[in-house]
Motif scaffolding. Structure first.
Motif, short mmCIF file in Angstrom:
data_model
loop_
_atom_site.label_atom_id
_atom_site.label_comp_id
_atom_site.label_asym_id
_atom_site.label_seq_id
_atom_site.Cartn_x
_atom_site.Cartn_y
_atom_site.Cartn_z
N UNK A 85 -2.16 5.06 1.48
CA UNK A 85 -2.05 5.71 2.36
C UNK A 85 -2.43 5.27 3.96
N UNK A 86 -1.72 6.13 4.74
CA UNK A 86 -1.81 5.64 5.80
C UNK A 86 -3.14 5.05 6.36
N UNK A 87 -4.56 5.69 5.87
CA UNK A 87 -5.69 5.86 6.22
C UNK A 87 -6.10 3.78 6.11
N UNK A 88 -5.30 3.26 5.22
CA UNK A 88 -5.45 2.05 4.98
C UNK A 88 -4.89 0.93 5.90
N UNK A 89 -4.54 1.47 6.87
CA UNK A 89 -3.19 0.46 8.09
C UNK A 89 -3.65 0.48 9.29
N UNK A 90 -4.87 1.31 9.19
CA UNK A 90 -5.81 2.17 10.46
C UNK A 90 -7.05 0.84 10.25
N UNK A 91 -7.70 0.53 11.37
CA UNK A 91 -9.72 0.07 11.22
C UNK A 91 -10.36 1.20 11.40
#
Length: 71
Positions: free
Chosen positions: A65-71
């Motif tokens: 998921x994109x959320x895994x790539x953002x902090x």
């Protein structure tokens, strides 16, 4: 908005690199995501943030998921 609030939504090069290391090589990611090696390296190194259009490409290739790539 404080600076710490901004970083909550900023792509994190370490997160991209760690997700990639579990799945594919740098070469495979740049080819499958349709971006240059140099640009991808800058994203992973944290010297440049990926543009919004690049995040879905990276996430799709890494199957995260994109959320895994953002902090």
């Amino acid at each position: 908005m404080s600076c710490s609030a901004c970083t909550l939504h900023t792509p994190n090069g370490d997160r991209i690199r760690k997700a990639r290391h579990r799945k594919i090589t740098h070469e495979q990611l740049h080819l499958r995501a349709g971006m240059s090696r140099d640009v991808l390296h800058k994203f992973e190194a944290g010297s440049h943030d990926p543009p919004l259009y690049a995040l879905p490409r990276i996430a799709r290739v890494l199957d995260v998921p994109i959320t895994d790539l953002v902090g």
